[in-house]
Enzyme design. Sequence first.
Site, PDB file in Angstrom:
ATOM      1  N   CYS A   1      -7.574 -16.060  -6.475  1.00  0.00           N
ATOM      2  CA  CYS A   1      -6.816 -14.842  -6.225  1.00  0.00           C
ATOM      3  C   CYS A   1      -5.335 -15.121  -6.471  1.00  0.00           C
ATOM      4  O   CYS A   1      -4.826 -16.195  -6.129  1.00  0.00           O
ATOM      5  CB  CYS A   1      -7.024 -14.367  -4.785  1.00  0.00           C
ATOM      6  SG  CYS A   1      -5.955 -13.001  -4.290  1.00  0.00           S
TER       7      CYS A   1
ATOM      8  N   ASN B   1       1.539  -5.050  -8.813  1.00  0.00           N
ATOM      9  CA  ASN B   1       0.580  -5.015  -7.718  1.00  0.00           C
ATOM     10  C   ASN B   1       1.311  -4.834  -6.393  1.00  0.00           C
ATOM     11  O   ASN B   1       1.916  -5.766  -5.878  1.00  0.00           O
ATOM     12  CB  ASN B   1      -0.232  -6.316  -7.723  1.00  0.00           C
ATOM     13  CG  ASN B   1      -1.244  -6.385  -6.602  1.00  0.00           C
ATOM     14  OD1 ASN B   1      -1.462  -5.419  -5.873  1.00  0.00           O
ATOM     15  ND2 ASN B   1      -1.891  -7.539  -6.472  1.00  0.00           N
TER      16      ASN B   1
ATOM     17  N   SER C   1      -1.799  -7.902   0.306  1.00  0.00           N
ATOM     18  CA  SER C   1      -1.572  -9.292   0.708  1.00  0.00           C
ATOM     19  C   SER C   1      -0.144  -9.513   1.177  1.00  0.00           C
ATOM     20  O   SER C   1       0.162 -10.539   1.786  1.00  0.00           O
ATOM     21  CB  SER C   1      -1.878 -10.242  -0.458  1.00  0.00           C
ATOM     22  OG  SER C   1      -3.261 -10.255  -0.757  1.00  0.00           O
TER      23      SER C   1
END
Length: 558
Positions: free
Chosen positions: A249, A407, A411
């Site tokens: 990731c 993005n 997170s």
Amino acid sequence: MDSSKNFVNYAPDGSGGSLSFAPRDTEPFGSYRQQLEQLGHLIEARGNWHGIGAESVLRMRLQNRFQTGLDIARHTAAIMRRDMASYDADPSLYTQSLGCWHGFIAQQKMISIKKHFDVTDRRYLYLSGWMVAAMRSGFGPLPDQSMHEKTSVPALIEELYTFLRQADARELGGLFRELDRARGAGRVAEASALLERIEGYQTHIVPIIADIDAGFGNAEATYLLARKMIEAGACALQIENQVSDEKQCGHQDGKVTVPHEDFLAKVRACRYAFLELGVEDGIIVTRTDSLGAGLTRQIAVSKEPGDLGDQYNSFLDCEEVGLDSLGNGEVLISRDGKLLRPRRLPSNLYQFRAGTGEDRCVLDSITSLQNGADLIWIETERPHVEQIAGMMDRIRDVVPNAKLVYNNSPSFNWTLNFRQQVFDAMQGGGRDVSGYDRARLMSAEYDQTPLAAEADERIRTFQKEASRRAGIFHHLITLPTYHTAALSTDNLAREYFGDQGMLGYVLNVQRQELRQGIACVRHQNMSGSDIGDDHKEYFAGEAALKAGGAHNTMNQFT
């Protein structure tokens, strides 16, 4: 009931003249009346197609405008190209998407967008490899390491578009029913307005940016998967510069990048797949993970100083050595007449020098844009406009129209990051920050403070400001519906299994659906029951046994 016979000469002004389609985002079929006449002639010429209604056929055609995934890919690629040109002219016209892990989620997202904003312009879908791994793998939940079945990716693309096509059929079916009621009551003006809405209808089908990870293998494997994804409807493929079998990731540690030539072979594989399938406007998004990737498996091939391989190798963490100090199995490179030993780890991976991440991102991005990429993606460790803009300024010095996909990741701790940014700005500007503890700014005790309000305003305007300042064409959130599903389920479970019982569902779900006009409250309609009733009437006429009668409990929500 088929009403084609009494509709053939209908026109809004009562003249019987033809109608023309308003501009829309699909290839025109000709006017409703023109198509009706053509179908009527076809059916009449066959002679024995008894019970086949021209208007029923026309409506089914309009409800299924996209016959294949390639139709969708070509249509949506053209939308993206127009949007990219619009952004180049005006950076306020950036685009957005939310990640979807199921067709129903994509469908409800687009229905909501049409409900609240009327049009779907500049709103896309994102298919996250992370969510495919975590939510759709036959192995069960997996980390984002390309361990899931590669076929699950094109399968999900096909599923997303199946649900969006059904959303078209459902909405158009409702318009057809309204049109029939207006005609039956002799309300000509209303019928005319409904016909214009049908002819100018904007589909729920929008572009999807689909994550192909690092290609799931070599360039041939990348090509084969890309072709399947495009055939399923993907107009834009996002590929990253990690080693495919060491993929991580983008927001975790242990990322390993590949030399540029290896990556560009996969970029070309994607382009060949688009061109083979006739999707000439297909979009390739190249993602660099170099900002957080400190490792490489390979030393790049270099034929002369300053070439691409030499630039890649220049970032390696090396030490100068002499031939007399070599150990067994050492690997050396030559640079400027010196022998250098790249630092090799016990994992047999090589290490980049610390602090070179931004330079490598810039090189990666320029190289990709000069070799077939349409858009770039730089994976960062935090949402910071100036950090992104600093890299994009350098990239745009070489490629002036460079555009970024960014993005807006879950997170990131957005609250903490932006409160700390505001704290630092306040402190740097000489403002009093004595009432705040920078390390504890996530604490709820700060929620109502001026610092928190300023941070929230920066979060609200982040996309607009980053698109203006940092060249971000597309903002996406990779995993939003993963989190919303968990949050809403937790809230429902707490109430329903607690003291509230059934009121926990009624008060917080059903009543809110009704108050907010959520179409899904009529779940039978959403699942296609009314579409099925229409088809039953087409097929069987008065003998049709339909579900939507007086005893259907969905009538309680009409």
